[in-house]
Design an enzyme around this catalytic site. Structure first.
Site, PDB file in Angstrom:
ATOM      1  N   HIS A 193       0.818  -1.222  -0.130  1.00 38.90           N
ATOM      2  CA  HIS A 193      -0.202   0.128   0.140  1.00 38.90           C
ATOM      3  C   HIS A 193       0.815   0.949   0.425  1.00 38.90           C
ATOM      4  O   HIS A 193       0.356   2.097   0.903  1.00 38.90           O
ATOM      5  CB  HIS A 193      -0.752  -0.011   1.266  1.00 38.90           C
ATOM      6  CG  HIS A 193      -0.610  -0.141   2.510  1.00 38.90           C
ATOM      7  ND1 HIS A 193      -0.916  -0.555   3.548  1.00 38.90           N
ATOM      8  CD2 HIS A 193       0.927   0.959   2.811  1.00 38.90           C
ATOM      9  CE1 HIS A 193      -0.158  -1.156   4.966  1.00 38.90           C
ATOM     10  NE2 HIS A 193       1.145   0.329   4.364  1.00 38.90           N
ATOM     11  N   HIS A 222      -1.232   4.833   9.524  1.00 38.90           N
ATOM     12  CA  HIS A 222      -0.582   5.469   9.442  1.00 38.90           C
ATOM     13  C   HIS A 222      -0.034   6.592  10.625  1.00 38.90           C
ATOM     14  O   HIS A 222       0.654   7.308   9.876  1.00 38.90           O
ATOM     15  CB  HIS A 222       0.178   5.388   8.180  1.00 38.90           C
ATOM     16  CG  HIS A 222       0.630   4.503   7.408  1.00 38.90           C
ATOM     17  ND1 HIS A 222      -0.624   3.824   6.653  1.00 38.90           N
ATOM     18  CD2 HIS A 222       1.897   3.593   7.532  1.00 38.90           C
ATOM     19  CE1 HIS A 222      -0.215   3.193   6.402  1.00 38.90           C
ATOM     20  NE2 HIS A 222       1.066   2.381   6.856  1.00 38.90           N
ATOM     21  N   HIS A 273      10.480  -4.076   4.712  1.00 31.17           N
ATOM     22  CA  HIS A 273      10.928  -2.466   3.805  1.00 31.17           C
ATOM     23  C   HIS A 273      11.009  -2.062   5.551  1.00 31.17           C
ATOM     24  O   HIS A 273      10.513  -1.920   6.261  1.00 31.17           O
ATOM     25  CB  HIS A 273      10.127  -1.106   3.439  1.00 31.17           C
ATOM     26  CG  HIS A 273       8.352  -1.971   3.952  1.00 31.17           C
ATOM     27  ND1 HIS A 273       7.648  -2.118   3.401  1.00 31.17           N
ATOM     28  CD2 HIS A 273       7.420  -0.311   3.981  1.00 31.17           C
ATOM     29  CE1 HIS A 273       6.628  -1.720   4.555  1.00 31.17           C
ATOM     30  NE2 HIS A 273       6.390  -0.703   4.961  1.00 31.17           N
ATOM     31  N   GLU A 333       4.635  -5.210   8.869  1.00 30.56           N
ATOM     32  CA  GLU A 333       2.718  -5.081   7.762  1.00 30.56           C
ATOM     33  C   GLU A 333       2.801  -6.891   7.110  1.00 30.56           C
ATOM     34  O   GLU A 333       1.173  -6.233   6.746  1.00 30.56           O
ATOM     35  CB  GLU A 333       2.509  -3.794   6.517  1.00 30.56           C
ATOM     36  CG  GLU A 333       2.724  -2.939   7.472  1.00 30.56           C
ATOM     37  CD  GLU A 333       3.313  -1.683   6.323  1.00 30.56           C
ATOM     38  OE1 GLU A 333       2.574  -0.562   6.553  1.00 30.56           O
ATOM     39  OE2 GLU A 333       2.940  -1.872   4.840  1.00 30.56           O
TER      40      GLU A 333
HETATM   41  C1  DHB Z   1       5.613   4.004   2.565  1.00 29.22           C
HETATM   42  C2  DHB Z   1       4.747   3.667   4.041  1.00 29.22           C
HETATM   43  C3  DHB Z   1       4.059   2.941   4.382  1.00 29.22           C
HETATM   44  O1  DHB Z   1       3.070   2.831   4.363  1.00 29.22           O
HETATM   45  C4  DHB Z   1       4.839   1.867   3.385  1.00 29.22           C
HETATM   46  O2  DHB Z   1       3.496   0.770   3.285  1.00 29.22           O
HETATM   47  C5  DHB Z   1       5.784   1.905   2.438  1.00 29.22           C
HETATM   48  C6  DHB Z   1       6.336   2.947   2.263  1.00 29.22           C
HETATM   49  C7  DHB Z   1       6.835   4.479   2.118  1.00 29.22           C
HETATM   50  O3  DHB Z   1       6.181   5.881   3.009  1.00 29.22           O
HETATM   51  O4  DHB Z   1       7.820   4.983   1.651  1.00 29.22           O
HETATM   52 FE    FE Z   2       2.011   1.805   5.516  1.00 26.29          FE
END
Ligand code: DHB
Ligand code: FE
Length: 283
Positions: A12, A59, A194, A241
């Site tokens: 997402h 978030h 990530h 996540e």
């Molecule tokens: C980013 C934010 C998110 O919530 C995520 O799941 C992946 C990447 C971002 O800010 O790049």
């Molecule tokens: Fe996210």
């Protein structure tokens, strides 16, 4: 009775939504990612659900960090698109399915999941980007109503992967016991590996991602057995996540087929993926 027709796992990443909003999907940076979505989008367009149950995390846009429920469900008639600092995304408001929401909350509480209920909720990129992945050109309105299911993945202690998988199973039972003839799709959002901040910012672990992408279909118990520390070690602080994919997988029956998947690095600072499963229903 309601039935679950498919499950979609998808990243997402906010910039995926921004790329669509700013018509950059054919730019060289973005084209491979969006090309990878195409077969899944075509299949989903031919298999429209009435309602999407979207498992996602806020978030810190709508849910203040002073009070973070482990699990929550939106029970409103509609949800505004959150302003995350650049104004709300130019996408339609999200129409709710309050009767199904109320049914899910009641069944889940009776099943031992003490769910927080949101009667007002602005939905952030965690929910709207997956809707755009599903339906890139909604026009005036999204093609389905939505039940938001919120999971805390950002503040320690996050729920265990096993608890998320069990929640998904309970959501599946609850959907299948809803007395209206609705076609329901379940979305599990977020991931893949990530980490956005700290010493390991930019972490990508393709080996773990590939393993997860495979096992989510046939060995979800193996993924449910991993600890939150293992998720963070292997997939990064935000890679946790991925536990939300297990909620989606738990809701599906054991008879599923993989319609399509795609994996792409990088989208923003993340490994982005999509996996689509048709639910063939209980034997
Ligand atoms: C980013 C934010 C998110 O919530 C995520 O799941 C992946 C990447 C971002 O800010 O790049
Ligand atoms: Fe996210």
């Amino acid at each position: 009775m309601a039935e679950i027709i498919w499950g979609l796992a998808t990243s997402h990443v906010p910039s995926i939504g921004a790329a669509m909003d700013h018509h950059k999907t054919t730019d060289p940076y973005w084209k491979p990612l969006f090309d990878g979505y195409e077969p899944a989008r075509a299949w989903m367009a031919a298999h429209r659900p009435d309602v999407a149950v979207i498992v996602y995390n806020d978030h810190a846009n709508a849910v203040d960090l002073d009070l973070v429920p482990t699990f929550g469900i939106g029970a409103a008639g509609s949800y505004d698109v959150a302003d995350e600092g650049w104004g709300p995304r130019p996408v339609p408001p999200v129409v709710g399915a309050p009767e199904l929401s109320a049914h899910l909350v009641g069944e889940l509480v009776d099943d031992g999941f003490d769910i927080a209920t949101f009667h007002r909720l602005d939905v952030d990129h965690g929910l709207t980007v997956p809707l755009s992945v599903y339906c890139p050109d909604p026009g005036e309105a999204w093609p389905c109503a939505v039940v938001p299911v919120l999971v805390n993945v950002i503040q320690y202690p996050q729920p265990t992967a096993a608890r998320c998988h069990a929640l998904g199973k309970a959501i599946g039972r609850a959907i299948r016991s809803f007395p209206q003839d609705l076609k329901v799709a379940v979305f599990g959002t977020g991931g893949m590996s990530h980490q956005l901040a700290g010493a390991r910012a930019g972490l990508i672990n393709s080996e773990f991602d590939r393993m997860f992408l495979q096992a989510i279909e046939s060995e979800p118990e193996k993924l449910a057995a991993l600890t939150r520390e293992e998720y963070i070690r292997e997939a990064g602080t935000e890679g946790i996540e991925l536990i939300m994919w297990l909620v989606m997988r738990g809701a599906l029956s054991d008879r599923i087929t993989r319609v399509h998947d795609t994996y792409h690095v990088p989208a923003s600072n993340t490994a982005a993926a999509l996996a689509l499963f048709e639910d063939l229903g209980e034997a």
